[in-house]
Scaffold this motif. Structure first.
Motif, PDB file in Angstrom:
ATOM      1  N   UNK A  55       9.543  -3.839   0.839  1.00 11.73           N
ATOM      2  CA  UNK A  55      10.256  -2.937   1.749  1.00 11.73           C
ATOM      3  C   UNK A  55      11.427  -2.275   1.040  1.00 11.73           C
ATOM      4  N   UNK A  56      12.163  -3.044   0.243  1.00  6.85           N
ATOM      5  CA  UNK A  56      13.275  -2.448  -0.503  1.00  6.85           C
ATOM      6  C   UNK A  56      12.791  -1.386  -1.473  1.00  6.85           C
ATOM      7  N   UNK A  94      14.598  -2.357  -4.415  1.00  7.55           N
ATOM      8  CA  UNK A  94      13.704  -3.504  -4.269  1.00  7.55           C
ATOM      9  C   UNK A  94      14.365  -4.785  -4.718  1.00  7.55           C
ATOM     10  N   UNK A  95      14.985  -4.761  -5.895  1.00  8.88           N
ATOM     11  CA  UNK A  95      15.643  -5.961  -6.414  1.00  8.88           C
ATOM     12  C   UNK A  95      16.858  -6.316  -5.564  1.00  8.88           C
ATOM     13  N   UNK A 143       0.827  -1.202   0.000  1.00 10.13           N
ATOM     14  CA  UNK A 143       0.000   0.000   0.000  1.00 10.13           C
ATOM     15  C   UNK A 143       0.864   1.256   0.000  1.00 10.13           C
ATOM     16  N   UNK A 144       2.025   1.183   0.648  1.00  6.76           N
ATOM     17  CA  UNK A 144       2.958   2.315   0.623  1.00  6.76           C
ATOM     18  C   UNK A 144       3.439   2.611  -0.784  1.00  6.76           C
ATOM     19  N   UNK A 145       3.708   1.573  -1.564  1.00  5.34           N
ATOM     20  CA  UNK A 145       4.101   1.778  -2.961  1.00  5.34           C
ATOM     21  C   UNK A 145       2.954   2.373  -3.773  1.00  5.34           C
ATOM     22  N   UNK A 146       1.741   1.885  -3.517  1.00  7.20           N
ATOM     23  CA  UNK A 146       0.589   2.410  -4.238  1.00  7.20           C
ATOM     24  C   UNK A 146       0.391   3.898  -3.946  1.00  7.20           C
TER      25      UNK A 146
END
Length: 412
Positions: free
Chosen positions: A119-120, A87-88, A57-60
């Protein structure tokens, strides 16, 4: 989105990619939660929601916020590199750990991997966003410094032009006018016409120079928001007008202690509007009325006359710059008043006269004891004005508070 940069498709889609990653991850969380519902207890679902769904949801939200931020599109690529790179990278590190120290269950490994990616990505998005904002603030600060330096240079040029007009051009025009006036006293018929033309044109040139100087003075940003005593200003202009024009009736209704923001250019504004009200008044008994209405943040001055009114054709271009007779006049009034954050308009016009309304920003003014710095009272019976206990000069006995005129609809 702003930034003024050319929109590149790859950069413009970055917010959608970030938001899409969050939405996809959130949907995947619910997918495997349902798939493994038989082997998951409430604690495992709650833990998965906190560690996987919340970062998703944070990414959204991050993609949505980025799309509506003031960060230029040219910074998006750098933010995307931080987001997907972290992220990767974080997933790769945790993947190596999972190879040697795997979670006992498949659902645990899936949740761990998804947690690492989300999280990354959120951490990278945060770093990239903060970096982009810092760079943009630095760019904006540099641009503001350049603009300030440019404005300072422009003010110096305006000051130089003002001094040049005053000391060189204006003085020369006045000298020409003075010599022409002296020669006119003893001129014969042959030369009188030429001398009258010189005298008339030098007067017109002087008016142009004064108009330009008024605009230059008002354009100096350093003193454009000074505090001006509106009562004193109107008193001085009305006194000068009354001394120059015979048979002029002046009615006033000016409250005590009225201050507005502006500078010396305001004197030119009211002098021009008052002169305009009298110059085009062909009434046998010319009359003007000046009323001042105060509000919490503004002051409106209404100047009414009993002239013939303004034609519809003239009203359409009343405040436009004209191509003849140097075209300033009310156009310059309009420019100056807007320069002070105010407005000017023709409120009423017709056979009974015209009304101009000038609205300015109000400025508070108190002395050291918290009392108004101007406390003048008008003696309507004698047309005199007193300030405190000191008595000021009367204005030719013709200036008084109007009892029978209506400044909102012209004068009878």
């Amino acid at each position: 989105m702003n930034g003024g940069a050319v929109r590149r498709p790859t950069d413009a889609t970055v917010p959608w990619l970030v938001g899409g990653l969050g939405a996809l991850s959130f949907a995947f969380f619910f997918g495997w939660s349902l798939w493994f519902a038989s082997v998951l207890d409430a604690t495992a679902v709650a833990l998965g929601f906190v560690t996987v769904a919340v970062p998703a949801l944070g990414l959204l939200w991050g993609g949505y916020r980025l799309d509506r931020s003031t960060i230029g599109i040219d910074r998006y690529r750098r933010i995307a590199q931080w987001c997907f790179g972290c992220g990767v990278g974080f997933l790769a590190v945790n993947g190596l750990i999972m190879i040697f120290f795997p979670w006992p269950s498949t659902t645990g490994n899936i949740s761990w991997a998804q947690f690492s990616l989300n999280v990354g990505a959120v951490a990278g998005l945060t770093v990239g966003y903060v970096e982009a904002r810092a760079i943009q603030r630095e760019v904006e600060a540099t641009a503001a410094t350049v603009r300030a330096e440019r404005l300072a240079e422009e003010r110096e040029v305006l000051t130089y032009l003002n001094d040049l007009l005053r000391h060189e051009v204006l003085n020369s025009a006045q000298i020409i006018n003075g010599h022409a006036s002296l020669l006119l006293e003893d001129a014969d018929d042959r030369s009188r016409t030429h001398l009258e033309t010189i005298d008339r044109k030098s007067d017109a040139l002087t008016d142009v120079i004064n108009d330009v100087r008024a605009m230059l003075n008002a354009s100096r940003e350093s003193d454009a928001t000074e505090r001006v005593d509106l009562g004193d200003l109107l008193d001085a202009e009305l006194t000068a007008l009354d001394e120059r024009i015979d048979e002029l009736k002046i009615d006033t209704d000016v409250p005590d202690a009225v201050f507005v923001t502006g500078n010396e250019g305001l004197r030119w504004v009211f002098a021009n509007v008052l002169e305009n009200a009298v110059e085009h008044n062909d009434s046998e008994h010319p009359r003007i009325a000046v009323t001042v209405e105060t509000r919490a943040e503004t002051v409106t001055v209404r100047i009414a006359d009993n002239g013939p009114g303004i034609t519809a054709e003239t009203r359409e271009t009343l405040f436009d710059r004209k191509s003849k007779n140097h075209g300033l006049g009310l156009y310059l009034v309009y420019i100056l008043v807007r320069r002070y954050g105010g407005s000017v308009e023709l409120t009423e016009t017709g056979p009974q006269g015209s009304v101009f309304s000038i609205t300015l920003a109000r400025a508070d003014a108190t002395d050291d004891d918290g009392e108004p710095t101007r406390d003048s009272k008008t003696d309507t019976a004698h047309g005199t004005e007193t300030t405190g206990s000191a008595e000021s000069e009367p204005i030719s006995g013709t200036r008084s508070q109007s009892d029978d005129g209506d400044a909102g609809t012209g004068l009878p």
